[in-house]
Design a protein around this motif. Sequence first.
Motif, short mmCIF file in Angstrom:
data_model
loop_
_atom_site.label_atom_id
_atom_site.label_comp_id
_atom_site.label_asym_id
_atom_site.label_seq_id
_atom_site.Cartn_x
_atom_site.Cartn_y
_atom_site.Cartn_z
N SER A 1 0.80 -1.23 0.00
CA SER A 1 0.00 0.00 0.00
C SER A 1 0.83 1.28 0.00
N GLU A 2 2.11 1.16 0.26
CA GLU A 2 2.92 2.37 0.48
C GLU A 2 3.68 2.83 -0.76
N THR A 3 3.63 4.13 -0.96
CA THR A 3 4.42 4.79 -2.00
C THR A 3 5.87 4.88 -1.53
N TYR A 4 6.78 4.77 -2.46
CA TYR A 4 8.20 4.91 -2.14
C TYR A 4 8.50 6.37 -1.83
N GLY A 5 9.11 6.62 -0.68
CA GLY A 5 9.37 7.99 -0.23
C GLY A 5 10.31 8.78 -1.11
N GLY A 6 11.20 8.11 -1.83
CA GLY A 6 12.16 8.82 -2.66
C GLY A 6 11.61 9.27 -4.00
N CYS A 50 6.32 -6.74 -2.68
CA CYS A 50 6.93 -7.79 -1.86
C CYS A 50 6.80 -9.13 -2.58
N TYR A 51 7.85 -9.93 -2.51
CA TYR A 51 7.84 -11.30 -3.00
C TYR A 51 7.68 -12.17 -1.75
N PHE A 52 6.45 -12.59 -1.46
CA PHE A 52 6.14 -13.22 -0.18
C PHE A 52 6.91 -14.52 0.06
N ASP A 53 7.28 -15.25 -1.00
CA ASP A 53 8.02 -16.49 -0.81
C ASP A 53 9.34 -16.27 -0.09
N THR A 54 9.98 -15.13 -0.33
CA THR A 54 11.28 -14.85 0.29
C THR A 54 11.21 -13.72 1.30
N GLY A 55 10.16 -12.92 1.24
CA GLY A 55 10.06 -11.74 2.09
C GLY A 55 10.79 -10.53 1.52
N ASN A 56 11.43 -10.70 0.36
CA ASN A 56 12.15 -9.58 -0.25
C ASN A 56 11.19 -8.48 -0.68
N ARG A 57 11.67 -7.24 -0.54
CA ARG A 57 10.89 -6.08 -0.97
C ARG A 57 11.71 -5.26 -1.95
N ASP A 58 10.99 -4.55 -2.80
CA ASP A 58 11.62 -3.68 -3.78
C ASP A 58 10.60 -2.60 -4.11
#
Length: 133
Positions: A89-94, A102-110
Amino acid sequence: PPIKRTINLPAAAIELRPGEQYAGLVLKDDGTPSHHLVLMAERPDKRLSWEGAKNWASKIGGALPTQREASLISAHCRSHTTPAWHWLSETYGGDASYAWVCYFDTGNRDISRKPSESCAVAVRRIPIGGRDE
């Protein structure tokens, strides 16, 4: 000596609709309970832009998860998600033209450009005490 702290949680009876999964208890920054999180069963029939994903989640009575909530989904509900990037739900602050995924299988975010198409899940937030928001 350190001061003891007590966190009181009222009993909650959280009704899960068919196919829903209880993801866990979300905490505030200070470590106190915020709300219970339920991963909803519905999924969109195609990949969506960020705005499209937000609208879809709202239409079914839910919301896109936050980054904090994504951690619970990844930890407790990953088998109920698709191995793919999902909108948060969140916009990237930059740069407001990007939002978190999020890639839920690994928990990685981008981050991904908001017009890009990704998967989506919706969550329900149950306040402490147990009634749906």
